[in-house]
Structures are given as structure tokens and as C-alpha cells.
Design a protein around this motif. Structure first.
Motif, PDB file in Angstrom:
ATOM      1  N   GLU A 128       0.820  -1.214   0.000  1.00 13.48           N
ATOM      2  CA  GLU A 128       0.000   0.000   0.000  1.00 13.48           C
ATOM      3  C   GLU A 128       0.852   1.261   0.000  1.00 13.48           C
ATOM      4  O   GLU A 128       0.528   2.236  -0.684  1.00 13.48           O
ATOM      5  CB  GLU A 128      -0.968  -0.006   1.188  1.00 13.48           C
ATOM      6  N   LEU A 129       1.952   1.273   0.762  1.00 14.93           N
ATOM      7  CA  LEU A 129       2.822   2.453   0.762  1.00 14.93           C
ATOM      8  C   LEU A 129       3.458   2.665  -0.610  1.00 14.93           C
ATOM      9  O   LEU A 129       3.536   3.793  -1.104  1.00 14.93           O
ATOM     10  CB  LEU A 129       3.901   2.328   1.834  1.00 14.93           C
ATOM     11  N   GLY A 155      10.361 -10.507   9.045  1.00 15.89           N
ATOM     12  CA  GLY A 155      10.975  -9.382   8.354  1.00 15.89           C
ATOM     13  C   GLY A 155      10.214  -8.106   8.661  1.00 15.89           C
ATOM     14  O   GLY A 155       8.992  -8.103   8.764  1.00 15.89           O
ATOM     15  N   SER A 156      10.941  -7.029   8.811  1.00 16.58           N
ATOM     16  CA  SER A 156      10.296  -5.773   9.160  1.00 16.58           C
ATOM     17  C   SER A 156       9.665  -5.141   7.927  1.00 16.58           C
ATOM     18  O   SER A 156      10.044  -5.417   6.790  1.00 16.58           O
ATOM     19  CB  SER A 156      11.317  -4.813   9.775  1.00 16.58           C
ATOM     20  N   VAL A 157       8.703  -4.290   8.183  1.00 16.48           N
ATOM     21  CA  VAL A 157       8.043  -3.557   7.098  1.00 16.48           C
ATOM     22  C   VAL A 157       9.067  -2.697   6.368  1.00 16.48           C
ATOM     23  O   VAL A 157       9.106  -2.666   5.137  1.00 16.48           O
ATOM     24  CB  VAL A 157       6.894  -2.688   7.662  1.00 16.48           C
ATOM     25  N   SER A 158       9.915  -2.027   7.119  1.00 11.52           N
ATOM     26  CA  SER A 158      10.898  -1.140   6.497  1.00 11.52           C
ATOM     27  C   SER A 158      11.881  -1.925   5.633  1.00 11.52           C
ATOM     28  O   SER A 158      12.246  -1.485   4.542  1.00 11.52           O
ATOM     29  CB  SER A 158      11.641  -0.339   7.566  1.00 11.52           C
ATOM     30  N   GLY A 159      12.304  -3.085   6.084  1.00 10.94           N
ATOM     31  CA  GLY A 159      13.222  -3.904   5.297  1.00 10.94           C
ATOM     32  C   GLY A 159      12.583  -4.425   4.021  1.00 10.94           C
ATOM     33  O   GLY A 159      13.188  -4.380   2.939  1.00 10.94           O
ATOM     34  N   ALA A 162      12.109  -1.454   1.620  1.00  7.40           N
ATOM     35  CA  ALA A 162      13.369  -1.007   1.021  1.00  7.40           C
ATOM     36  C   ALA A 162      13.820  -1.942  -0.095  1.00  7.40           C
ATOM     37  O   ALA A 162      14.413  -1.503  -1.082  1.00  7.40           O
ATOM     38  CB  ALA A 162      14.443  -0.898   2.086  1.00  7.40           C
ATOM     39  N   ARG A 163      13.538  -3.229   0.027  1.00  6.90           N
ATOM     40  CA  ARG A 163      13.937  -4.188  -1.006  1.00  6.90           C
ATOM     41  C   ARG A 163      13.073  -4.100  -2.257  1.00  6.90           C
ATOM     42  O   ARG A 163      13.553  -4.354  -3.356  1.00  6.90           O
ATOM     43  CB  ARG A 163      13.887  -5.615  -0.447  1.00  6.90           C
ATOM     44  N   ARG A 164      11.802  -3.748  -2.113  1.00  5.90           N
ATOM     45  CA  ARG A 164      10.920  -3.829  -3.268  1.00  5.90           C
ATOM     46  C   ARG A 164      10.455  -2.486  -3.824  1.00  5.90           C
ATOM     47  O   ARG A 164       9.838  -2.444  -4.885  1.00  5.90           O
ATOM     48  CB  ARG A 164       9.704  -4.689  -2.942  1.00  5.90           C
ATOM     49  N   ALA A 165      10.716  -1.388  -3.159  1.00  6.87           N
ATOM     50  CA  ALA A 165      10.209  -0.082  -3.587  1.00  6.87           C
ATOM     51  C   ALA A 165      10.926   0.408  -4.833  1.00  6.87           C
ATOM     52  O   ALA A 165      12.093   0.104  -5.067  1.00  6.87           O
ATOM     53  CB  ALA A 165      10.351   0.925  -2.466  1.00  6.87           C
TER      54      ALA A 165
END
Length: 173
Positions: A128-129, A155-159, A162-165
Motif C-alpha cells: 500500500e505504501l 521481516g520488518s516492514v521497512s526492510g 526497502a527491497r521492493r520499492a
């Protein structure tokens, strides 16, 4: 106050007048507003880390002269799912937390310097982000770190973000 809050229908088309039907050519959000085009997207849930991320995102938006798109990804599943029961169907359960967050944000002094909008979405936080970032052609996505056992296991949301954005992701501790 410079704050605005849009509630978005499930098909993600903003409707100016609830009695009118949306125009198919108008696919979406307030991205036609130049203040939010190439803005800063920030994930916000009211936690301490998301408040720090919001403060950083406000500074980014102020320095770049752009708008701030605050996204709250709401829990849309019935509580029986979290209790381990089989869901009867995916139901659009309203999350009143977004309303409370909107009121808190409307009273925040540090948001008075930048135009901002609060969006409520339902689903996977990372997806969603990134989707909001794509819709608004955002320059960056700002998130806070997650703490706890679940983030270490899954796995964290931020991690994951960061990998898929497809755009820069700023992770605030």
C-alpha cells in the motif's frame, strides 16, 4: 490549518460529491494537486517510531516545498482471523483508528507549515505504501522501524519496503 483528509472508496477513486459517480478518466487521488505531486509519503500508525518518521517527513516536505501524504494502513480483517478461525469472507470492517489519528494530526503544530493529506488504506503495508508512492509520483517514502519478535521472524516492514520499492525509502529508527 493546512491539513486535509480524504476518505477513499474501495476502488481508490476520490469522489468529490458522494452523490455523483466518479469519472473513469479521473483515476484517483489528489495527485492532480501540484502540492502533492512529487510529495513525501509517510507511513503513520501513531506509534513512537512512526511519529519520528512523520517529523522527519515534515522536514523533508518543508525543505522540498512539496506536500506530505500520510498513509495509515488499517486492519480490515475481522478479529476472528487473528484468533485463528477461518474467515467467513474478507469484510470491509471500518477502522476508527484512522479518524482518531486524523484528529490528532489536525491538532499537531508541526504540520501547520506544509500541506498534508491523510489516506486510509487496507492491505499489506509495504504494498500500500508503494502503491500510494506510485499514484502520487512521490519523491520518497518515509517509515519508522518496527521492533519485536514478529519483525525478526517475518521481516520488518521497512526492510521489505526497502527491497521492493521503486523510489527512495528512508527508515527512521
Amino acid at each position: 490549518m493546512a491539513g486535509y483528509e480524504f476518505s477513499e472508496p474501495a476502488d481508490r477513486r476520490r469522489v468529490a460529491d458522494p452523490s455523483s459517480t466518479p469519472d473513469p478518466a479521473d483515476d484517483g487521488c489528489a495527485s492532480c494537486d501540484p502540492a502533492f505531486q512529487h510529495g513525501v509519503v509517510v507511513g503513520f500508525d501513531g506509534s513512537t517510531s512512526s511519529e519520528r518518521a512523520l517529523a522527519y517527513a515534515v522536514g523533508m516536505a518543508r525543505r522540498s516545498g512539496s506536500g506530505l501524504i500520510i498513509v495509515h494502513v488499517a486492519n480490515r480483517l475481522p478479529t476472528t482471523v487473528w484468533a485463528g478461525c477461518e474467515p467467513p469472507a474478507l469484510v470491509d470492517v471500518p477502522d476508527h483508528r484512522t479518524e482518531v489519528l486524523g484528529l490528532e494530526l489536525a491538532c499537531a503544530e508541526h504540520l501547520s507549515d506544509v500541506p498534508w493529506v491523510l489516506l486510509e488504506r487496507g492491505g499489506d503495508i509495504c504494498h500500500e505504501l508503494e502503491e500510494v508512492g506510485r499514484e502520487y509520483e512521490a519523491d520518497a517514502i518515509v517509515v519508522g522501524t518496527t521492533q519485536g519478535l514478529l519483525s525478526r521472524v517475518f521481516g520488518s516492514v521497512s526492510g521489505r519496503l526497502a527491497r521492493r520499492a521503486q523510489r527512495p525509502v528512508v527508515v527512521i529508527p
